[in-house]
Each structure stands twice: as structure tokens, then as C-alpha cells.
Motif scaffolding. Structure first.
Motif, short mmCIF file in Angstrom:
data_model
loop_
_atom_site.label_atom_id
_atom_site.label_comp_id
_atom_site.label_asym_id
_atom_site.label_seq_id
_atom_site.Cartn_x
_atom_site.Cartn_y
_atom_site.Cartn_z
N GLN A 45 -2.92 -9.31 -4.48
CA GLN A 45 -3.59 -8.94 -3.23
C GLN A 45 -3.10 -7.59 -2.73
N LEU A 46 -1.77 -7.38 -2.80
CA LEU A 46 -1.21 -6.11 -2.34
C LEU A 46 -1.70 -4.96 -3.22
N GLU A 47 -1.76 -5.21 -4.53
CA GLU A 47 -2.24 -4.17 -5.42
C GLU A 47 -3.70 -3.84 -5.12
N ALA A 48 -4.49 -4.89 -4.85
CA ALA A 48 -5.90 -4.66 -4.50
C ALA A 48 -6.01 -3.90 -3.18
N ALA A 49 -5.15 -4.27 -2.21
CA ALA A 49 -5.17 -3.59 -0.91
C ALA A 49 -4.77 -2.13 -1.07
N ASN A 50 -3.75 -1.88 -1.91
CA ASN A 50 -3.34 -0.50 -2.16
C ASN A 50 -4.45 0.31 -2.83
N GLN A 51 -5.16 -0.36 -3.73
CA GLN A 51 -6.28 0.31 -4.39
C GLN A 51 -7.37 0.66 -3.38
N GLU A 52 -7.60 -0.28 -2.45
CA GLU A 52 -8.59 -0.02 -1.40
C GLU A 52 -8.14 1.14 -0.52
N LEU A 53 -6.83 1.20 -0.22
CA LEU A 53 -6.31 2.31 0.58
C LEU A 53 -6.49 3.64 -0.15
N GLU A 54 -6.23 3.61 -1.45
CA GLU A 54 -6.41 4.83 -2.24
C GLU A 54 -7.87 5.28 -2.19
N THR A 55 -8.78 4.30 -2.33
CA THR A 55 -10.21 4.61 -2.27
C THR A 55 -10.59 5.14 -0.90
#
Length: 467
Positions: free
Chosen positions: A225-235
Motif C-alpha cells: 500500500q505504501l509503495e502504491a501510495a508513493n507511486q501515486e505521489l510520484e505521479t
């Protein structure tokens, strides 16, 4: 002791020295039964001592097994421990570890003088392990061929003559542990207690493994979940820096162009609208810049070194005074505040806090700004930035460090509401905390602590690093 003449005093002496009995020569008919009793007494004593020694050894082994099971992190580890321990504890000729799988029993592992049923599955109602689990009872059988619960065909090829089977967990058993003997053997109370203690410990170990696996799964899920959230932040950061900035730049550019090239063709109302449009686009561009900066702070790795906070504060206030030379502000900076941290990030902290103090004292006659530290033994030094400016209502203090949350309107004091959020993230990356104390029209004090990442206070004081 046989003697021609015995008296009470001599008899007492002999008995105290270990004599079983004393008889006179005219009572020789008593010699044989007394001798038998003496021999029997010695044998019983020897047997008792041997049994006690075995019991003590078994208890020592059980303690070690409990320790081993407490460290087990998989069912395979538990199985490997139990299969050996179950046989060693009682000196049996064989031991088996049975697990329940719905309506079937699975003979997971064994340790025996001859192969038994390792790896095989049987219906619960067709094996003694299943009976033990179904009835939640210990099974003690001296003669396997004389008990109707025993499937004769399954046991006939084996060496087994006697057995004990105990459930793993009294309520809703999840398995069973069995001991087998190649000769007729009626299990003792001590043997049964040892096997049951092993089964109870095994139950706890299995439950611990299940909890451990559940925790591991939660950690994996949370990490994903954190990795997905970080990816969303990067996007999101990419969207801010590219997809939003381009049209915003166009709006600002064309608005400025209209004002410069066609100002004489526009009435005052149209010019006012265009001016507001330029101001709004500038403000939005500043917010995007600050949001990107906030995102970059989360990704930045700390580069630790000695940092002189007093010097940074002096430089920051000097720049603020240079930009507004007509303002009269009394500034106080405590000398020699040196810490261990990231110099660039800690500069951002002080620039934000001191700039806020400068801004919110702009309407105050006799404005004062102070930077210092409170040193308390056995705790982290508390650094502070204090001013006597506008202050704020502490009722809303929880909003201070949230992005875009402001205590004052844009008309009163300009700002984006990102600065304190950035400060908090930097302080937290340094293992510290930040908080504020304030009152309306009575100024504000922002406190923060720093840690060197090793659970020790960040050094401060003098002109060198001090613990």
C-alpha cells in the motif's frame, strides 16, 4: 544384625548406622523374611532413584523443547522439533505427529524404530489419532489388539503393541501426538503428563506461527500500500510539475501580454480583472512550487554533519532586515547552538520559522524575535523561535502543520500554508518533534527537538559538539 546378646542401646546404634533389623541367635527363624525385606527395600529404593533421575532428565529436555518451540516460525520447524522430542521424553519406541485437515488426519512426521504412516492421510473416524481429536481425550492403550478403537489391519504390519495418544489443544483439537511401544507397556502418569505438556506447548507454538504469518501478511500488504501510495505521489508530483504548470504558464503569460499590449484598449474594470488573474496565477504557481518542495523533502536522504544553528539564524535575520531596512525589530540569538544533522534541511527549518516570526510581527510596534534553546538534563534540547506578533488561537493548533491550513487570512498575512508542514517533516526526519504555544495578539513560540538518529539527543552548546 545377628547377635548372641542384644540390648536396646546396641540395637538403636545399629539401626542408626543403616541396619535393617537386629535378631538374637535364638530367633534365627526370622532371618529369611528379614533378609528378603532388606533386599526388596534396596531394590525399590534403587528403582525410585532411577525413576526420579529419568523424570528430572525428561523435565530438562521438556524445558529445552519449550524454548525451541517458542522460536519456531513455521510448521516445518515445529514438526522437526516435536517428532524427536515426543520419543525422547518417554523413551518410547516410536512417536508420531498428527495434524487435522478437515475430516482427514495427516500423519505429518514420525520418529520410530520402524516406518509407520509418515505422510499418509486417514479419515478422522478410522484412526486412533482422529478418535483422540474427535473426543478431545487422551488415549491410553496397553494392548492395541484388545481395543475396539484400533483398526487391526493398519496396526498388524507394525511393531506397535501399546500406545498413548494425546490431543493438541483441549478445545477444538488441531492435532495429536502419539507414543508407541514394541512391547506391552502401560504408560505411567509421568509419561502421559510429559506428552500432554509437549502437546500443549505445541498448540501455543502453532498459534504463534499463525499469528506471525498474519503479521507478516499485514506487513507485506501495508508495504504494498505504501509503495502504491508513493507511486501515486510520484505521479501527482509529475502532474504538478508538467501537466498543470504548462497551462498555468500560458494563463499567466497571455494575461501579462494583454495588460502590456492592449492596456489602452481596456477599461479599468477589465484591467482589474486581468490584474487579479495574474495575481491568482502567481499564487497558484507558488503553491505548486511549495507542494513540489514538500514532496521532495519526503524523498530527501539526510546528509548528517555538524550544523551551527546560531549562524544560520543570524544569516536568515540579516537577509530579512536587508529586504526591509526600514523595519525596527529587536532580535536575540543564542550563541553556540551546534547540532548534528542535515545543514540544508535545517536551514529550511530556521528560514521558515524566522520568516514567519518576521511576517507576523510586521504590524507590531517594538517587534521582538528570539532564537535559543532550553537545555534540560536527561532529555533532548528544546530549540525555540519566539516572537511577540499576531499569535493565534490555540484551539486550532492541530491545524498548524497541515498543508494549506492557515491561521490568518490572505488579506491579513500572505502565504501558502506549506511552510510549517515542511518544517514538521524535516524535524521528524531528524527524529524530533515540533509544537507551538501562542495566544491571539500576544505572539507565538515554536519549539522543536532534534535527535541524531541513534536515540541520543542532538548535541548542542558552546562552540563544539557536546553530548
Amino acid at each position: 544384625m545377628v547377635s548372641a546378646n542384644t540390648n536396646p542401646e546396641e540395637t538403636a546404634t545399629y539401626l542408626n548406622e543403616g541396619v535393617v533389623d537386629c535378631i538374637s541367635k535364638n530367633q534365627l527363624w526370622r532371618l529369611v523374611p528379614i533378609a528378603r525385606r532388606a533386599i526388596a527395600g534396596g531394590t525399590i529404593q534403587n528403582l525410585s532413584e532411577t525413576r526420579l533421575e529419568r523424570h528430572n532428565q525428561a523435565m530438562e529436555r521438556l524445558v529445552k523443547v519449550v524454548q525451541e518451540l517458542s522460536l519456531a516460525r513455521s510448521l516445518d520447524e515445529i514438526t522437526a522439533i516435536v517428532r524427536v522430542a515426543a520419543r525422547e521424553l518417554t523413551g518410547a519406541d516410536g512417536a508420531t505427529f498428527v495434524l487435522r485437515e478437515g475430516d482427514m488426519t495427516f500423519y505429518a512426521d514420525e520418529d520410530a524404530i520402524q516406518p509407520l504412516w509418515k505422510g499418509r492421510r486417514f479419515p478422522v473416524n478410522l484412526c486412533i489419532g482422529g478418535w483422540c481429536m474427535e473426543h478431545k481425550q487422551q488415549v491410553i492403550i496397553e494392548d492395541v489388539y484388545g481395543d475396539e478403537r484400533i483398526p487391526y489391519e493398519a496396526y498388524q504390519p507394525t511393531f506397535i503393541k501399546s500406545l498413548v495418544m494425546v490431543p493438541i489443544r483441549k478445545e477444538a483439537p488441531i492435532g495429536a501426538i502419539g507414543n508407541y511401544w514394541a512391547t506391552p507397556h502401560l504408560a505411567t502418569v509421568e509419561e502421559i503428563s510429559l506428552i500432554q505438556a509437549l502437546a500443549d506447548t505445541t498448540s501455543v507454538a502453532i498459534e504463534n506461527v499463525q499469528v506471525y504469518k498474519e503479521l507478516e501478511k499485514r506487513v507485506r500488504d501495508r508495504t504494498a500500500q505504501l509503495e502504491a501510495a508513493n507511486q501515486e505521489l510520484e505521479t501527482f508530483a509529475y502532474t504538478l510539475s508538467h501537466d498543470l504548470r504548462s497551462p498555468l504558464s500560458a494563463i499567466d503569460g497571455y494575461s501579462s501580454l494583454l495588460l502590456s499590449e492592449y492596456a489602452n484598449q481596456l477599461d479599468e474594470r477589465a484591467k482589474l480583472f486581468l490584474n487579479r488573474l495574474c495575481i491568482a496565477s502567481d499564487r497558484m504557481n507558488a503553491q505548486i512550487e511549495h507542494m513540489l518542495s514538500l514532496h521532495q523533502l519526503s524523498q530527501t536522504e539526510i546528509q548528517s554533519q555538524a550544523v551551527n544553528l546560531s549562524k544560520i539564524a543570524q544569516e536568515t535575520l540579516a537577509n530579512l532586515k536587508a529586504n526591509e531596512p526600514n523595519r525596527q525589530v529587536e532580535t536575540t540569538i543564542q550563541e553556540g547552538l551546534v547540532v548534528y544533522g542535515d545543514s540544508i534541511l535545517l536551514r529550511v527549518v530556521l528560514e521558515n520559522l524566522l520568516s514567519n516570526a518576521w511576517k507576523y510581527t510586521s504590524k507590531r510596534q517594538g517587534a521582538k524575535i528570539e532564537f535559543g534553546a532550553v537545555l534540560e538534563s536527561e532529555s533532548l534540547p528544546k530549540f525555540y523561535v519566539r516572537d511577540n506578533g499576531a499569535g493565534f488561537n490555540m484551539t486550532y493548533a492541530q491545524k498548524l502543520f497541515r498543508p494549506f491550513q492557515r491561521m490568518h487570512s490572505q488579506k491579513e498575512f500572505s502565504g501558502t500554508g506549506i511552510g510549517l508542514a515542511s518544517v514538521q517533516r524535516i524535524v521528524q526526519k531528524h527524529g524530533g518533534q515540533i509544537w507551538a504555544e501562542a495566544a491571539v495578539d500576544r505572539g507565538a513560540t515554536f519549539y522543536f527537538t532534534l535527535s541524531n538518529g541513534l536515540g541520543e539527543p542532538a548535541p548542542c552548546g558552546g562552540s563544539a559538539l557536546l553530548r
